[in-house]
Design a protein around this motif. Structure first.
Motif, mmCIF file in Angstrom:
data_model
loop_
_atom_site.group_PDB
_atom_site.id
_atom_site.type_symbol
_atom_site.label_atom_id
_atom_site.label_comp_id
_atom_site.label_asym_id
_atom_site.label_seq_id
_atom_site.Cartn_x
_atom_site.Cartn_y
_atom_site.Cartn_z
ATOM 1 N N THR A 21 0.860 -1.179 0.000
ATOM 2 C CA THR A 21 0.000 0.000 0.000
ATOM 3 C C THR A 21 0.896 1.228 0.000
ATOM 4 O OG1 THR A 21 -1.759 -1.129 1.221
ATOM 5 C CG2 THR A 21 -1.759 1.289 1.258
ATOM 6 N N ILE A 22 0.732 2.076 -1.014
ATOM 7 C CA ILE A 22 1.560 3.280 -1.178
ATOM 8 C C ILE A 22 0.625 4.482 -1.158
ATOM 9 C CG2 ILE A 22 3.158 4.485 -2.709
ATOM 10 C CD1 ILE A 22 4.083 1.730 -3.692
ATOM 11 N N GLY A 23 0.797 5.349 -0.159
ATOM 12 C CA GLY A 23 -0.162 6.402 0.119
ATOM 13 C C GLY A 23 -0.003 7.659 -0.714
ATOM 14 N N PRO A 24 -0.779 8.687 -0.381
ATOM 15 C CA PRO A 24 -0.767 9.936 -1.144
ATOM 16 C C PRO A 24 0.589 10.635 -1.093
ATOM 17 C CG PRO A 24 -2.672 9.832 0.314
ATOM 18 C CD PRO A 24 -1.776 8.712 0.699
ATOM 19 N N PHE A 25 0.984 11.159 -2.236
ATOM 20 C CA PHE A 25 2.167 12.029 -2.351
ATOM 21 C C PHE A 25 3.477 11.337 -1.941
ATOM 22 C CE2 PHE A 25 -1.539 14.773 -1.537
ATOM 23 C CZ PHE A 25 -1.577 15.444 -2.752
ATOM 24 N N VAL A 26 3.475 10.040 -1.954
ATOM 25 C CA VAL A 26 4.733 9.310 -1.779
ATOM 26 C C VAL A 26 5.591 9.531 -3.022
ATOM 27 C CG1 VAL A 26 5.767 6.998 -1.631
ATOM 28 C CG2 VAL A 26 3.772 7.576 -0.243
ATOM 29 N N VAL A 27 6.904 9.679 -2.813
ATOM 30 C CA VAL A 27 7.851 9.816 -3.921
ATOM 31 C C VAL A 27 8.856 8.676 -3.828
ATOM 32 C CG1 VAL A 27 9.629 11.245 -5.011
ATOM 33 C CG2 VAL A 27 7.588 12.316 -4.014
ATOM 34 N N ILE A 28 8.948 7.894 -4.891
ATOM 35 C CA ILE A 28 9.902 6.787 -4.956
ATOM 36 C C ILE A 28 10.775 7.000 -6.179
ATOM 37 C CG2 ILE A 28 10.220 4.296 -5.015
ATOM 38 C CD1 ILE A 28 7.401 3.988 -3.901
ATOM 39 N N ASP A 29 12.048 7.260 -5.929
ATOM 40 C CA ASP A 29 12.990 7.633 -6.981
ATOM 41 C C ASP A 29 14.044 6.535 -7.092
ATOM 42 O OD1 ASP A 29 14.293 9.060 -8.921
ATOM 43 O OD2 ASP A 29 15.021 10.649 -7.599
ATOM 44 N N GLY A 30 13.987 5.774 -8.193
ATOM 45 C CA GLY A 30 14.866 4.621 -8.344
ATOM 46 C C GLY A 30 16.333 4.982 -8.495
ATOM 47 N N PRO A 31 17.190 3.974 -8.306
ATOM 48 C CA PRO A 31 16.838 2.556 -8.162
ATOM 49 C C PRO A 31 16.335 2.204 -6.762
ATOM 50 C CG PRO A 31 19.229 2.831 -8.123
ATOM 51 C CD PRO A 31 18.658 4.177 -8.445
ATOM 52 N N ILE A 45 9.376 9.538 1.361
ATOM 53 C CA ILE A 45 10.299 9.674 0.230
ATOM 54 C C ILE A 45 11.310 8.533 0.303
ATOM 55 C CG2 ILE A 45 12.044 11.113 -0.882
ATOM 56 C CD1 ILE A 45 10.621 13.550 0.263
ATOM 57 N N LEU A 46 11.346 7.742 -0.731
ATOM 58 C CA LEU A 46 12.278 6.626 -0.820
ATOM 59 C C LEU A 46 13.176 6.821 -2.036
ATOM 60 C CD1 LEU A 46 9.816 3.638 -0.200
ATOM 61 C CD2 LEU A 46 10.984 5.068 1.481
ATOM 62 N N GLY A 47 14.497 6.807 -1.814
ATOM 63 C CA GLY A 47 15.422 6.849 -2.939
ATOM 64 C C GLY A 47 15.898 8.224 -3.351
ATOM 65 N N ALA A 48 15.657 9.248 -2.543
ATOM 66 C CA ALA A 48 16.221 10.564 -2.862
ATOM 67 C C ALA A 48 17.747 10.455 -2.896
ATOM 68 C CB ALA A 48 15.788 11.590 -1.832
ATOM 69 N N PRO A 49 18.418 11.293 -3.687
ATOM 70 C CA PRO A 49 19.880 11.201 -3.789
ATOM 71 C C PRO A 49 20.551 11.339 -2.427
ATOM 72 C CG PRO A 49 19.004 12.697 -5.446
ATOM 73 C CD PRO A 49 17.866 12.374 -4.534
ATOM 74 N N PRO A 50 21.686 10.701 -2.246
ATOM 75 C CA PRO A 50 22.402 10.815 -0.968
ATOM 76 C C PRO A 50 22.774 12.253 -0.673
ATOM 77 C CG PRO A 50 23.811 9.835 -2.657
ATOM 78 C CD PRO A 50 22.437 9.884 -3.229
ATOM 79 N N ILE A 77 6.107 2.092 6.980
ATOM 80 C CA ILE A 77 6.892 3.325 6.858
ATOM 81 C C ILE A 77 5.897 4.477 6.916
ATOM 82 C CG2 ILE A 77 8.493 4.625 5.402
ATOM 83 C CD1 ILE A 77 9.347 1.942 4.159
ATOM 84 N N ARG A 78 5.909 5.218 8.010
ATOM 85 C CA ARG A 78 4.862 6.186 8.254
ATOM 86 C C ARG A 78 5.135 7.524 7.546
ATOM 87 N NH1 ARG A 78 0.891 5.105 12.104
ATOM 88 N NH2 ARG A 78 0.130 7.064 11.240
ATOM 89 N N GLU A 79 4.221 8.475 7.779
ATOM 90 C CA GLU A 79 4.162 9.715 7.020
ATOM 91 C C GLU A 79 5.483 10.496 7.078
ATOM 92 O OE1 GLU A 79 1.797 9.184 9.684
ATOM 93 O OE2 GLU A 79 0.776 7.915 8.214
ATOM 94 N N TYR A 80 5.906 10.948 5.910
ATOM 95 C CA TYR A 80 7.034 11.872 5.746
ATOM 96 C C TYR A 80 8.379 11.281 6.185
ATOM 97 C CZ TYR A 80 3.122 14.965 5.014
ATOM 98 O OH TYR A 80 1.959 15.510 4.542
ATOM 99 N N TYR A 104 14.436 9.912 9.534
ATOM 100 C CA TYR A 104 15.405 10.186 8.474
ATOM 101 C C TYR A 104 16.457 9.084 8.465
ATOM 102 C CZ TYR A 104 19.486 12.325 6.198
ATOM 103 O OH TYR A 104 20.577 12.566 5.417
ATOM 104 N N VAL A 105 16.567 8.381 7.351
ATOM 105 C CA VAL A 105 17.576 7.341 7.165
ATOM 106 C C VAL A 105 18.490 7.796 6.037
ATOM 107 C CG1 VAL A 105 18.009 4.925 6.592
ATOM 108 C CG2 VAL A 105 15.982 5.546 7.944
ATOM 109 N N ALA A 106 19.728 8.108 6.368
ATOM 110 C CA ALA A 106 20.664 8.644 5.378
ATOM 111 C C ALA A 106 21.254 7.527 4.515
ATOM 112 C CB ALA A 106 21.774 9.423 6.083
ATOM 113 N N HIS A 107 22.084 7.945 3.574
ATOM 114 C CA HIS A 107 22.695 7.029 2.610
ATOM 115 C C HIS A 107 23.503 5.917 3.290
ATOM 116 C CE1 HIS A 107 26.708 8.812 3.282
ATOM 117 N NE2 HIS A 107 26.045 9.965 3.398
ATOM 118 N N ASP A 108 23.440 4.741 2.686
ATOM 119 C CA ASP A 108 24.276 3.593 3.058
ATOM 120 C C ASP A 108 23.968 3.016 4.438
ATOM 121 O OD1 ASP A 108 26.331 3.519 0.711
ATOM 122 O OD2 ASP A 108 26.336 5.604 1.358
#
Length: 232
Positions: A21-31, A45-50, A77-80, A104-108
């Motif tokens: 289930t993927i909610g409103p205004f979710v952004v998923i930026d591959g890979p 937001i999943l996959g924003a640049p590091p 994975i809750r809101e924002y 907030y989960v940063a790169h790597d």
């Protein structure tokens, strides 16, 4: 079958399993790779640049957004919440995690299974969390630090040094204050093993060694992971 809100933005190079289930205004930026039966709340937001000053941020379709994100199964994975793409490698979230709002989960970063991240937890780059870690509201973890399996860190703590397995820690800076006996018992760890860990911490023994506890097979993997991370 997945349920995806029409306002969600999903770019190329995104793989999604089933039952999500993927909610409103979710952004998923591959890979980005997402497993099965995950629930992703509004505005995540999943996959924003590091967030690395020298990283060439993508400007055109097809530009690299980094090493990507891999999400396992049965996570909430809750809101924002934000999980950024890897820089040197891949950012990973295991299975059955509960990631609360505005985390907030940063790169790597590498996050194990059954982890709980309370609201506004901040993980800097290259942080690793073992299985069943619980980080309290507003906790911050310095880059490259490791929080061992089954540990619980109190709210608003600042983790500047790695935290050994099955411990309770809190404060600024966070310090080990005891053993997470409740968490160990809920995980099905035998009472004699729990008692041995309590005695080890109570004696002020060298937390890098855990000498004498190898006989408890249920704890062996946690100790092995701790030695690897604590000496790296």
């Amino acid at each position: 079958m997945n349920t995806i809100h029409p306002t969600a933005v999903i770019s190329d190079d995104v793989s999604i399993g089933t039952g999500n289930t993927i909610g409103p205004f979710v952004v998923i930026d591959g890979p980005v790779t997402i497993g099965n039966n995950n629930w992703i709340g509004a505005g995540a937001i999943l996959g924003a640049p590091p967030e690395v000053r020298s990283f060439p941020h993508p400007r055109n379709p097809g530009d690299s957004a980094g090493g990507g994100v891999v999400i396992g199964n049965d996570n909430v994975i809750r809101e924002y919440a934000q999980i950024h793409s890897g820089w040197k490698g891949t950012t990973r979230l295991g299975n059955r995690g509960f990631v609360m709002n505005q985390v907030y989960v940063a790169h790597d970063c590498t996050i194990g299974d059954d982890v709980t991240l309370a609201s506004s937890v901040l993980l800097a780059g290259h942080v690793s969390l073992g299985d069943r870690v619980n980080l309290g509201l507003g906790t911050s973890v310095h880059q490259f630090r490791y929080v061992g399996t089954g540990s619980m860190v109190g709210m608003a703590s600042v983790v500047t040094k790695s935290i050994p397995p099955y411990s309770k820690a809190y404060g600024n800076p966070a310090r080990v204050r005891g053993v997470n006996t409740v968490g160990m018992e809920r995980s099905g760890i035998p009472a004699e093993a729990v008692a041995a860990v309590v005695a080890h911490y109570g004696e002020g023994a060298d937390a890098l060694s855990f000498d004498g506890l190898e006989e408890f097979g249920s704890l062996a993997e946690a100790f092995s992971q701790w030695r690897t991370h604590a000496t790296s």
